[in-house]
Write an enzyme that holds these catalytic residues in place. Structure first.
Site, PDB file in Angstrom:
ATOM      1  N   LYS A 190     -14.357 -47.759 -18.826  1.00  0.00           N
ATOM      2  CA  LYS A 190     -14.243 -47.362 -17.372  1.00  0.00           C
ATOM      3  C   LYS A 190     -14.628 -46.303 -16.588  1.00  0.00           C
ATOM      4  O   LYS A 190     -16.025 -46.675 -15.746  1.00  0.00           O
ATOM      5  CB  LYS A 190     -13.092 -47.188 -16.775  1.00  0.00           C
ATOM      6  CG  LYS A 190     -11.765 -48.251 -17.132  1.00  0.00           C
ATOM      7  CD  LYS A 190     -10.634 -47.497 -15.819  1.00  0.00           C
ATOM      8  CE  LYS A 190      -9.573 -46.747 -16.964  1.00  0.00           C
ATOM      9  NZ  LYS A 190      -9.353 -46.255 -18.718  1.00  0.00           N
ATOM     10  N   GLN A 211      -6.750 -44.742 -17.200  1.00  0.00           N
ATOM     11  CA  GLN A 211      -5.394 -45.559 -18.390  1.00  0.00           C
ATOM     12  C   GLN A 211      -5.967 -46.706 -18.447  1.00  0.00           C
ATOM     13  O   GLN A 211      -7.370 -47.259 -17.410  1.00  0.00           O
ATOM     14  CB  GLN A 211      -4.428 -44.989 -17.931  1.00  0.00           C
ATOM     15  CG  GLN A 211      -3.944 -43.600 -18.254  1.00  0.00           C
ATOM     16  CD  GLN A 211      -4.023 -42.518 -17.382  1.00  0.00           C
ATOM     17  OE1 GLN A 211      -3.502 -42.697 -16.312  1.00  0.00           O
ATOM     18  NE2 GLN A 211      -4.894 -40.910 -17.711  1.00  0.00           N
ATOM     19  N   GLY A 230     -10.168 -39.337 -19.984  1.00  0.00           N
ATOM     20  CA  GLY A 230     -11.330 -38.787 -21.060  1.00  0.00           C
ATOM     21  C   GLY A 230     -12.171 -40.119 -20.235  1.00  0.00           C
ATOM     22  O   GLY A 230     -12.455 -40.664 -21.288  1.00  0.00           O
ATOM     23  N   HIS A 231     -12.846 -39.702 -19.572  1.00  0.00           N
ATOM     24  CA  HIS A 231     -14.349 -40.745 -19.031  1.00  0.00           C
ATOM     25  C   HIS A 231     -15.010 -40.118 -19.847  1.00  0.00           C
ATOM     26  O   HIS A 231     -15.699 -39.586 -18.848  1.00  0.00           O
ATOM     27  CB  HIS A 231     -14.204 -41.112 -17.480  1.00  0.00           C
ATOM     28  CG  HIS A 231     -12.893 -41.505 -17.059  1.00  0.00           C
ATOM     29  ND1 HIS A 231     -12.674 -41.688 -15.536  1.00  0.00           N
ATOM     30  CD2 HIS A 231     -11.672 -42.196 -18.057  1.00  0.00           C
ATOM     31  CE1 HIS A 231     -11.633 -42.072 -15.626  1.00  0.00           C
ATOM     32  NE2 HIS A 231     -10.555 -42.726 -17.080  1.00  0.00           N
ATOM     33  N   ASP A 282      -8.930 -46.390 -22.168  1.00  0.00           N
ATOM     34  CA  ASP A 282     -10.001 -46.402 -23.014  1.00  0.00           C
ATOM     35  C   ASP A 282     -11.311 -47.624 -22.877  1.00  0.00           C
ATOM     36  O   ASP A 282     -11.407 -47.660 -24.190  1.00  0.00           O
ATOM     37  CB  ASP A 282     -10.367 -45.744 -24.661  1.00  0.00           C
ATOM     38  CG  ASP A 282      -8.815 -44.999 -25.064  1.00  0.00           C
ATOM     39  OD1 ASP A 282      -9.361 -44.206 -23.621  1.00  0.00           O
ATOM     40  OD2 ASP A 282      -7.796 -44.466 -25.015  1.00  0.00           O
TER      41      ASP A 282
HETATM   42  P1  IMP Z   1       0.816 -39.652 -20.416  1.00  0.00           P
HETATM   43  O1  IMP Z   1      -0.055 -39.805 -19.684  1.00  0.00           O
HETATM   44  O2  IMP Z   1      -0.116 -38.444 -21.314  1.00  0.00           O
HETATM   45  O3  IMP Z   1       2.010 -39.158 -20.358  1.00  0.00           O
HETATM   46  O4  IMP Z   1       1.101 -40.319 -22.343  1.00  0.00           O
HETATM   47  C1  IMP Z   1       1.166 -41.360 -21.718  1.00  0.00           C
HETATM   48  C2  IMP Z   1       0.497 -42.306 -22.461  1.00  0.00           C
HETATM   49  O5  IMP Z   1      -0.402 -43.166 -22.254  1.00  0.00           O
HETATM   50  C3  IMP Z   1       0.605 -42.297 -24.180  1.00  0.00           C
HETATM   51  O6  IMP Z   1       1.026 -43.156 -25.365  1.00  0.00           O
HETATM   52  C4  IMP Z   1      -0.843 -41.588 -24.277  1.00  0.00           C
HETATM   53  O7  IMP Z   1      -1.632 -41.475 -25.861  1.00  0.00           O
HETATM   54  C5  IMP Z   1      -1.495 -42.730 -23.043  1.00  0.00           C
HETATM   55  N1  IMP Z   1      -2.667 -42.139 -22.298  1.00  0.00           N
HETATM   56  C6  IMP Z   1      -2.590 -41.897 -21.654  1.00  0.00           C
HETATM   57  N2  IMP Z   1      -3.622 -41.246 -21.565  1.00  0.00           N
HETATM   58  C7  IMP Z   1      -4.534 -42.529 -21.766  1.00  0.00           C
HETATM   59  C8  IMP Z   1      -5.910 -42.532 -21.438  1.00  0.00           C
HETATM   60  O8  IMP Z   1      -6.823 -41.913 -20.646  1.00  0.00           O
HETATM   61  N3  IMP Z   1      -6.770 -43.483 -22.626  1.00  0.00           N
HETATM   62  C9  IMP Z   1      -6.023 -44.322 -23.604  1.00  0.00           C
HETATM   63  N4  IMP Z   1      -4.394 -43.655 -23.115  1.00  0.00           N
HETATM   64  C10 IMP Z   1      -4.030 -43.189 -21.983  1.00  0.00           C
END
Ligand code: IMP
Length: 429
Positions: free
Chosen positions: A20, A227, A44-45, A17
């Site tokens: 990017k 991420q 989520g970009h 977040d």
């Molecule tokens: P997962 O990727 O859904 O397995 O989540 C694992 C961890 O990564 C959790 O803490 C999510 O909140 C975090 N996470 C996954 N994708 C994002 C993102 O795009 N932005 C921020 N945090 C993310």
């Protein structure tokens, strides 16, 4: 092999977040190809083009620029149904994407049972990760366990059915063990996903070959991470991480190009820090500041809508990210969110439980949970920055803040984002 073109990686340097999507959108103007190298629909970009807002989950943010080729590399886990929902929604909003989007034939498919398992495992876990519920962990588990299904497999129906059946049965067994009933809706969802197989095959390509050839032909390429560094499976705050390598080295393996083709790595950092999901967060604000900055910065997840935890800029993390990613430059986003603060803090070290001060990012989350940030206080600028387009026009306290970030991370600041719109950017590259 001599590279003629250029290849830049855009990587998040906090917990995701960082903005990017906005930086990729800005830089995409000057490139020919934008490719995603890891993750899936957990990303989520958010991109603002004039008055329109687009939230992209799987298709690279470069898609909003006419004529740019957008690729999804082998490192992604592709949720077919959601991918085509996003694809068709872009067409419906007038974005001409015909012939522009390609998917690696080696990318893994994320199928409906992965999502069910993600939620079931998370619901029943004693120690929650706070995942996005998009099936990411289970899909990468299947990949590493060598029972995944890849885009290319969609071309061999007989083999595909056998492979999917095995993976599905295993997933359903686990779901039942966890006490979750498997209903007919799973089979319907599977039919719907695999029914899109031919359409996906029509987009499949050898992404590594396409990108390598393009660079050698003098084209410019952006590799877009999802991420952030602190969510990297190896280098992040394990186990509170995502299930892929988010850092710059993964841009080569996740697209299928040689690392020597990459010449620039831009790290994106927010001017403060946020985190969504569970896990330690040393510079977290107290409740009042947390709510204040969340409101000012609109800090709610683009994928899940969850409120993000907010905190001060953490230079220990940012310096670590600079090293892990081999950054050549920084893009600092959302500096405008700090415009009204009279005073700012930057964490410059961590006080450990034994009283010593360290500037290293610890490997274990227990240590990270117990550190006390050592802050440097800096004066705020208390002036709006959203209309500023040149570095020298920024208030001197804002320049000093950015200089300190560059100094602490040993990385020059190349872009400063002063708002969500495409033109709200200061280019010091
Ligand atoms: P997962 O990727 O859904 O397995 O989540 C694992 C961890 O990564 C959790 O803490 C999510 O909140 C975090 N996470 C996954 N994708 C994002 C993102 O795009 N932005 C921020 N945090 C993310």
């Amino acid at each position: 092999m001599v590279a003629q073109g250029s290849c830049t990686v855009i990587v998040g340097c906090q917990w995701g977040d960082e903005g990017k999507g906005k930086i990729v959108d800005v830089l995409a103007e000057a490139v020919d190809i934008v490719a995603r190298y890891q993750g899936g629909a957990n990303a989520g970009h958010t991109v603002h083009v004039e008055e329109d807002e687009f939230i992209l989950h799987q298709i690279p943010s470069g898609v909003l620029h006419e004529g740019k080729r957008c690729l999804l590399g082998n490192g992604v886990v592709l949720d077919i149904r959601q991918f085509f929902e996003e694809y068709d929604a872009l067409i419906a909003r007038g974005i001409d994407i015909a012939g522009r989007v390609g998917v690696s034939s080696r990318a893994q498919l994320l199928l409906p049972y992965h999502r069910l398992l993600d939620s079931a495992v998370e619901d029943s876990a004693a120690q929650k990760i706070g995942t996005t519920g998009r099936g990411i962990g289970p899909a990468y588990e299947d990949k590493a366990g060598r029972r995944g299904v890849r885009v290319a497999d969609l071309g061999n129906i007989e083999e595909l059915e056998k492979r999917v059946q095995l993976a599905r049965d295993r997933a359903c067994g686990r779901l039942e063990d966890l006490g979750f009933a498997v209903t007919e809706s799973l089979d319907l969802a599977m039919e719907e996903a695999l029914g899109l197989g031919d359409r996906l095959l029509g987009l499949s390509t050898d992404v590594g070959r396409d990108i390598s050839k393009a660079i050698l032909d003098g084209k410019r390429v952006l590799l877009e991470g999802a991420q952030g560094t602190a969510l990297d499976l190896d280098h992040g705050t394990y186990p509170f991480v995502t299930s892929s390598n988010t850092t710059a080295a993964a841009a080569a393996s996740g697209t299928g190009i040689g690392p020597t083709l990459i010449d620039t790595v831009i790290g994106v950092v927010k001017a403060y820090t946020t985190r969504v999901g569970e896990g330690p967060f040393p510079t977290a604000f107290d409740q009042r500041m947390d709510e204040h900055i969340r409101t000012l910065g609109g800090e709610f997840g683009a994928t899940t809508g969850r409120p993000r935890r907010c905190g001060w800029f953490d230079s220990v993390l940012a310096r670590y990210a600079a090293q892990v990613n081999g950054l050549t430059g920084l893009a600092v986003t959302k500096i405008d969110v700090l415009d009204t603060l009279p005073e700012l803090q930057i964490a410059v070290g961590y006080r450990m439980p034994d009283g010593t001060v360290s500037d290293e990012f610890p490997a274990d989350t227990w240590s990270l949970s117990s550190v006390e940030p050592v802050y440097q206080t800096m004066p705020g600028w208390e002036e709006p920055t959203t209309e500023i387009r040149n570095l020298e026009d920024l208030p001197s306290n804002a320049q000093a803040y950015l200089d300190r970030i560059a100094e602490l991370t040993n990385t020059p600041v190349r872009w400063i984002s002063v708002g969500s719109k495409r033109n709200q950017i200061i280019d010091v590259s």
